[in-house]
Design a protein around this motif. Sequence first.
Motif, PDB file in Angstrom:
ATOM      1  N   GLY A 130       0.801  -1.223   0.000  1.00 29.47           N
ATOM      2  CA  GLY A 130       0.000   0.000   0.000  1.00 29.47           C
ATOM      3  C   GLY A 130       0.828   1.263   0.000  1.00 29.47           C
ATOM      4  N   ASN A 131       2.138   1.150  -0.186  1.00 29.12           N
ATOM      5  CA  ASN A 131       2.966   2.348  -0.290  1.00 29.12           C
ATOM      6  C   ASN A 131       2.898   2.949  -1.675  1.00 29.12           C
ATOM      7  N   ALA A 132       2.221   2.244  -2.574  1.00 31.20           N
ATOM      8  CA  ALA A 132       1.995   2.790  -3.909  1.00 31.20           C
ATOM      9  C   ALA A 132       0.691   2.202  -4.412  1.00 31.20           C
ATOM     10  N   PHE A 133       0.043   2.927  -5.301  1.00 29.02           N
ATOM     11  CA  PHE A 133      -1.202   2.426  -5.899  1.00 29.02           C
ATOM     12  C   PHE A 133      -1.035   2.416  -7.407  1.00 29.02           C
ATOM     13  N   ALA A 134      -1.341   1.280  -8.009  1.00 33.96           N
ATOM     14  CA  ALA A 134      -1.197   1.150  -9.448  1.00 33.96           C
ATOM     15  C   ALA A 134      -2.551   1.184 -10.119  1.00 33.96           C
ATOM     16  N   THR A 135      -2.640   1.950 -11.200  1.00 31.30           N
ATOM     17  CA  THR A 135      -3.846   1.910 -12.034  1.00 31.30           C
ATOM     18  C   THR A 135      -3.532   0.952 -13.160  1.00 31.30           C
ATOM     19  N   VAL A 136      -4.319  -0.126 -13.255  1.00 26.99           N
ATOM     20  CA  VAL A 136      -4.018  -1.165 -14.246  1.00 26.99           C
ATOM     21  C   VAL A 136      -5.210  -1.425 -15.138  1.00 26.99           C
ATOM     22  N   LYS A 137      -4.897  -1.891 -16.336  1.00 28.24           N
ATOM     23  CA  LYS A 137      -5.942  -2.192 -17.311  1.00 28.24           C
ATOM     24  C   LYS A 137      -5.756  -3.623 -17.761  1.00 28.24           C
ATOM     25  N   SER A 138      -6.807  -4.411 -17.633  1.00 27.08           N
ATOM     26  CA  SER A 138      -6.721  -5.798 -18.054  1.00 27.08           C
ATOM     27  C   SER A 138      -7.079  -5.908 -19.518  1.00 27.08           C
ATOM     28  N   THR A 139      -6.208  -6.601 -20.284  1.00 30.34           N
ATOM     29  CA  THR A 139      -6.488  -6.731 -21.714  1.00 30.34           C
ATOM     30  C   THR A 139      -7.079  -8.091 -22.064  1.00 30.34           C
ATOM     31  N   ASP A 140      -7.282  -8.949 -21.040  1.00 25.54           N
ATOM     32  CA  ASP A 140      -7.946 -10.224 -21.313  1.00 25.54           C
ATOM     33  C   ASP A 140      -9.407  -9.943 -21.635  1.00 25.54           C
ATOM     34  N   THR A 141     -10.032 -10.763 -22.479  1.00 25.41           N
ATOM     35  CA  THR A 141     -11.446 -10.533 -22.793  1.00 25.41           C
ATOM     36  C   THR A 141     -12.292 -10.804 -21.566  1.00 25.41           C
ATOM     37  N   LYS A 142     -11.962 -11.850 -20.838  1.00 27.40           N
ATOM     38  CA  LYS A 142     -12.629 -12.118 -19.580  1.00 27.40           C
ATOM     39  C   LYS A 142     -11.712 -11.654 -18.478  1.00 27.40           C
ATOM     40  N   LYS A 143     -12.261 -11.173 -17.375  1.00 27.29           N
ATOM     41  CA  LYS A 143     -11.432 -10.704 -16.275  1.00 27.29           C
ATOM     42  C   LYS A 143     -11.747 -11.461 -14.982  1.00 27.29           C
ATOM     43  N   CYS A 144     -10.678 -11.791 -14.263  1.00 34.21           N
ATOM     44  CA  CYS A 144     -10.822 -12.354 -12.919  1.00 34.21           C
ATOM     45  C   CYS A 144     -10.321 -11.322 -11.935  1.00 34.21           C
ATOM     46  N   ILE A 145     -11.210 -10.892 -11.047  1.00 35.39           N
ATOM     47  CA  ILE A 145     -10.870  -9.794 -10.150  1.00 35.39           C
ATOM     48  C   ILE A 145     -11.180 -10.151  -8.701  1.00 35.39           C
ATOM     49  N   THR A 146     -10.252  -9.871  -7.793  1.00 33.66           N
ATOM     50  CA  THR A 146     -10.623  -9.941  -6.376  1.00 33.66           C
ATOM     51  C   THR A 146     -10.624  -8.511  -5.852  1.00 33.66           C
ATOM     52  N   ILE A 147     -11.492  -8.263  -4.893  1.00 33.77           N
ATOM     53  CA  ILE A 147     -11.655  -6.876  -4.435  1.00 33.77           C
ATOM     54  C   ILE A 147     -11.305  -6.749  -2.965  1.00 33.77           C
ATOM     55  N   ARG A 148     -10.743  -5.579  -2.599  1.00 35.91           N
ATOM     56  CA  ARG A 148     -10.429  -5.336  -1.201  1.00 35.91           C
ATOM     57  C   ARG A 148     -11.727  -4.884  -0.548  1.00 35.91           C
ATOM     58  N   PRO A 149     -12.298  -5.699   0.319  1.00 30.10           N
ATOM     59  CA  PRO A 149     -13.655  -5.425   0.820  1.00 30.10           C
ATOM     60  C   PRO A 149     -13.773  -4.063   1.497  1.00 30.10           C
ATOM     61  N   THR A 150     -12.730  -3.674   2.233  1.00 29.77           N
ATOM     62  CA  THR A 150     -12.834  -2.430   2.986  1.00 29.77           C
ATOM     63  C   THR A 150     -12.859  -1.194   2.090  1.00 29.77           C
ATOM     64  N   SER A 151     -12.654  -1.356   0.804  1.00 29.80           N
ATOM     65  CA  SER A 151     -12.708  -0.208  -0.103  1.00 29.80           C
ATOM     66  C   SER A 151     -14.068  -0.026  -0.758  1.00 29.80           C
ATOM     67  N   PHE A 152     -14.968  -0.942  -0.494  1.00 28.48           N
ATOM     68  CA  PHE A 152     -16.291  -0.849  -1.113  1.00 28.48           C
ATOM     69  C   PHE A 152     -17.361  -0.946  -0.034  1.00 28.48           C
ATOM     70  N   GLU A 153     -18.438  -0.229  -0.227  1.00 27.52           N
ATOM     71  CA  GLU A 153     -19.547  -0.292   0.734  1.00 27.52           C
ATOM     72  C   GLU A 153     -20.269  -1.632   0.585  1.00 27.52           C
ATOM     73  N   PRO A 154     -20.760  -2.176   1.674  1.00 26.96           N
ATOM     74  CA  PRO A 154     -21.576  -3.386   1.521  1.00 26.96           C
ATOM     75  C   PRO A 154     -22.882  -3.044   0.801  1.00 26.96           C
ATOM     76  N   CYS A 155     -23.377  -3.993  -0.008  1.00 25.78           N
ATOM     77  CA  CYS A 155     -24.580  -3.683  -0.777  1.00 25.78           C
ATOM     78  C   CYS A 155     -25.834  -3.797   0.094  1.00 25.78           C
ATOM     79  N   GLU A 156     -26.942  -3.305  -0.430  1.00 30.68           N
ATOM     80  CA  GLU A 156     -28.225  -3.420   0.279  1.00 30.68           C
ATOM     81  C   GLU A 156     -28.628  -4.874   0.365  1.00 30.68           C
ATOM     82  N   THR A 157     -29.188  -5.266   1.499  1.00 27.76           N
ATOM     83  CA  THR A 157     -29.560  -6.684   1.656  1.00 27.76           C
ATOM     84  C   THR A 157     -31.019  -6.942   1.323  1.00 27.76           C
TER      85      THR A 157
END
Lengths: 317, 249, 810
Positions: A130-157
Amino acid sequence: MSVLLIAEHNNKEVKPFTLNAITAASQMDADVHVLLIGNNCGEVAKSLSEMSAVKKVLHAEAAHYENYLAENFAPLAVKVSENYSHIVSSANTFGKNLMPRIAAHLDISQVSDITKVISPDTFIRPIYAGNAFATVKSTDTKKCITIRPTSFEPCETSGGSAPIEKIEATEEFTLSKFIKREEVKSDRPELGTARIVISGGRGMQNGENFKLIADIADKLNAAIGASRAAVDAGYISNEHQVGQTGKVVVPDLYIAVGISGAIQHLAGMKESKIIVAINKDGEAPIFSVADYGLEADLFEALPQFLEELNKLNSIQK
Amino acid sequence: MKILVAIKRVIDYNVQVRVKEDGTGVVTDNVKMSSNPPDDNAIEEAVKIKEAGKATEIIAITVGEEKSQETVRKALAVGADRGILIKTEGTIEPLAVAKALQKIVDKENPDLVFMGKQAIDDDCNQTGQMLSALLNWPQATFASKIEIKDKILEVTREIDEGLETIEVNLPAIVTCDLRLNEPRYASLPNIMKAKKKPIEIFTAADLGVDITPRVQQIKVEEPPKRKAGIKVASVAELVSKLKNEAKVI
Amino acid sequence: MKSKAKVVVVGGGVVGVSALYHLAKKGLSDVVLVERKELTSGSTWHAAGLLPLFNMSYSVGQLHKYAVDLYKKLEEETGQNVGFSVVSNIRLASTKDRMDEYHQYAGVAQTIGVDVKFLTPDQVKEIWPLCRTDDLLGAIQHPEDGYIQPADLTQAMATGARNMGAEIYRNTAVVGIKQTKDGWVVETDKGSIECEHVISCSGNFARQTGKMVGLDIPAIPVEHQYIVTEAHPDILKRKKEGLPEMGVLRDSDSRWYMREEAGGLILGPYEDGAPACYVDGPSKDSEYELFQEDLDRLAPHIEGAIHRVPAFGEVGVKKVYNGAICYTPDGNPIVGPAWGLKNFWINEGHSFGITAAGGAGWQLAEWIVDGEPTVDMLGVDPRRFGDYATKSYLKEKNEEAYNHVFKVHYPDEERGAARELRTSPCYDRMKDLGAVFGQKFGWERPNFFATDGMEQKDDWSFRRSKWFEAIKKECKNVKENVGLLDMTAFAKCRIKGPGAEEFLDYLVANKLPKKIGRIGLCHALNTKGGVHSEFTIMREASDSFYLVSAGANQRLDHDWIQKWMPTDGTVQFENLTNSMGVLVVSGPKARELMTRVSRDDFSKENFKWLSAKNVNVGNAPVNAMRVNFVGELGWELHHPIEYQNHIFDKLMEAGKDLGIKPYGIRAMNSLRLEKSYKLVGTELSIEYSPYESGLDRFIHPNKGNFIGLDALNQWREKGFSNKLVTMEIHNVEDADVLGNNPIYENGKVVGRATGGDFGFRLGKSIALGMIKPDIATTGQKLKIDILGKMYDCTILEESPYDPENNLLRS
């Protein structure tokens, strides 16, 4: 484009970070389908279908899905992935263990632990603890992504009524076997999602002294964290560890007690909204990230802190 | 039993990483490099298994620039028998590393592949799992304890909730947590001797692996700077500020 | 942050913090320190913390001794533990030359009051059981030294400074330093501070700080590594049994230091091939920075360490530190006033910074508050290097200084890096005549001449070596015929203007020569009455004077002059060092020689001793000055440098049948000692009043005011503690006095030698020395130590060779 979100659950309830993952998924595309793999997890399917952001639930059941082994989950996810542009899960140990296996099967270069969705193919992720943040672009047609939960609000239940589709299970991967799990149960809020976290470090000197921290945690309804040094020294068990190779937390209030503030610990908490540091060494690095720093002996300060809290009429929980 | 250990050369964990002014990455010129700490745990575990008589050969392998050989030499100094460098230039993604490792696995037929659970530079935590998928082998990630029971490994894993124990059949991939063991230090005579141990060098082309990156790095930035904090004079002042100023309690 | 202070210290390593501490201790509470990041985050934090008392230099040795004494007292004063482990230090010797070095050093130690013992190999084994001793000749031990925790030491001094009112501003970077009428303004990223004095203690950033004020500071760091091992069972066992720590071990011939650390060992070699680093300065974000280790270049020293201490090879390497250490061309720090700038002080280039910080801070505080240091600081003065210390020069020389740390420091060593830099026109001619060169202030100077089949190579030793015979021939030729010496390296300048005479009269303690063309030997004292500089002054006109002084002191002497010169324009200074060459002819046939090459009158009647005339030599204009430093009939021929070879060829041609031969600096040294001639830095120093140095006839306390007069008078009233004497050493076999040798009477140290050599004209081994005044009588018998052996010596009359100066006046 549709997003396949792989749910984390314990067959009875959805695990909290799945909610954050759903939010992230919906930022990539509104058409979010949740893949629920488990055993006797009908209740979970129902709760998922009630979330407004979820457009469909794909539900697979089998005995060998009971304990979420990646070797069992991956083949099913791969099978289902055909019409999806994104496969997403939370980047906690469940998702970290599972997603790369799926990605490799699909020959996709995964993007891990994103903190922001810029566009369906562009994301921001932390590197170097976390001492640096990279902006990256995936060029694969399909993307596999994991997300840092604390950076996103939980959705409505609630507010949703997504259809639940049953899908066939895949074969069991017999070369891996689940033996047991030792979950540390707690009445306290979960470290990863608590609003307030109070952590102890080497300065606590031993495990018994963590009671001073626990008393305050009780008063504040906070989760208890620890530095790697405290865990390695045996003061407290590992699931409390906050840091680069432990948990990343973003509470509203993070109180670091007797923690010097090595880079590796900061990596796990420096995005906290308010940071308080209590340390008798005025030059400790933790003070450079603290919003409020108290140079004091923690063995005097903690009891005083509890006393002051007790004087308050009410405490926001 | 033959063990393959994959290790990576990264910026030393003590270094204060700085982002380059032009945003193209972090400063690596003249910056101290070392072996990735969880990879040290991986090597240590392999060496312990060999010392216990359960393994006959340890191969240390790295994928990276020419200088990555230093990391392999370190592994050789600690007890690996031979080394392999898959020489590449520039960034290499975990998927590409996994594909390259797969070719070596096909060639060497190890019973066990160890590596650290994540590299402290890109923090991806993917390579071990991907390699398992490509080989269709079992994976035991975030291992903090390993017990060898003949052809089966019992592995205790560190997970969010606590600890999980699984059993995997060999051959298997294990990714190592820092808590797995205490990596030993190499003595100087061993460090000197390691210079004579062989390191085979391949390129991705030699192995027939396409390592073209699929994820473009658009830019790298520093994390947002926190506002400067203040020192409070007493616990009473702290609590008052938290309640009335920061409004978090 | 204050906007005004008396002194601003730039840099918060141990060196800067010590400077701040000592200023506060000296009574200045209005002093501040600015540090760009955190204290110690440059090089102090990774220092191994050793405290070597050992140093061959008299000045540096005093600074180190002060520091070791101070550090012991800091905990009591500040309440902070500095982690000083007084475990003693042992230096091993495996060669005879190394033992000579230690004996020579022991003399220096005696005269400074540093306790040092000689140990046999068996005694070494008792203290260091893990050390192999069967191939050692011996060792020396400093019981008082050891190692310290650099960060704790710095914090303790910071606390001490703060307690006395000083302030420290961290995370405050200096972005500019501007000179004002009254002093300086230090501009930082958090505001500006007006001040009277600035001290630059910026370590790896020295050159960047210097650039801010237009100074080319001669310090560039070099990489240094040390290896830390994990714990060794034998050492843990010793700890458990309550046995003492084994102390710092230095295997000088294998070029490394070793000490215990947390049950394991630290090894720090000074290897060949360590590169300079931060040549253009560290990056602006640099802090706590380490470099990639390179064990390959340490390999021979690692082997040496394992040979010496097998346990070292038995345990694993925990960590290798590779960090920057500051260096200067000669390996000594630069501590003192900056040249050309008033109240700007340099405290940089510290290679043994943890130790030197204490003494450097102490002397700088004295210098700033009282106007003068109390220790002769020539060995560390920033002005001992000149313009020739360019960045590329520094890179080569500093790397060499690093790899020489453990090489034997021969008294006659001439290091090889960056040579043939400044050469006088006759260089090649001298070379063809067999010159073996050394350098001084960047100038190549013949040290001696290899003739009659002798190899044209130097031969260093603490004892008489191959060049002894060479200078014997040279001295004999000067005594019997005529010798030619190149002294182009002399510092020269012209002081002129309506205010020149008044200024010079105030600058020096002697009366200026009255008549045009007369020459006087004059001394500039410092404000405390000690001798700072020696000048040969020739009056060119009523308002113009030509000054000559030692080449090594060019920057020092000229800076002194320019800082004391009035600023109202009535005095002009012109540096003539590089535009004038000097060839010296001396010997009984010198007059005959000059008559052959010049139409001018060189007779005794018309060209008296201590006078100068403009003459022609061949077709070249020459200022012939009838002075020389060897006590024979002779002239210094000062000439515009472009004529040098013309003059040289004329002299050599005309002098062929007179037996003219060139001679070098080493012969000159032998010759001058026979005349009891004194040099700044040995017989003359700020630590001695001119009376103690025997300059009585050059001092005129009644002539009117001059710098240092009041202090000198007070000193005379208090009483002098030294007297310069000339001595003959008896029964010398293969080693003459080198200098710093302790002198004894009835077993007690009563003085020290300042210099010595074999006097070929006298046929005696002689020395000059400073001893207690009450025993400084001609004929007095004493004893002197030469390389560990005692010799009888007798005090001679001053100028034992031709005491009446008949030859000079002839």
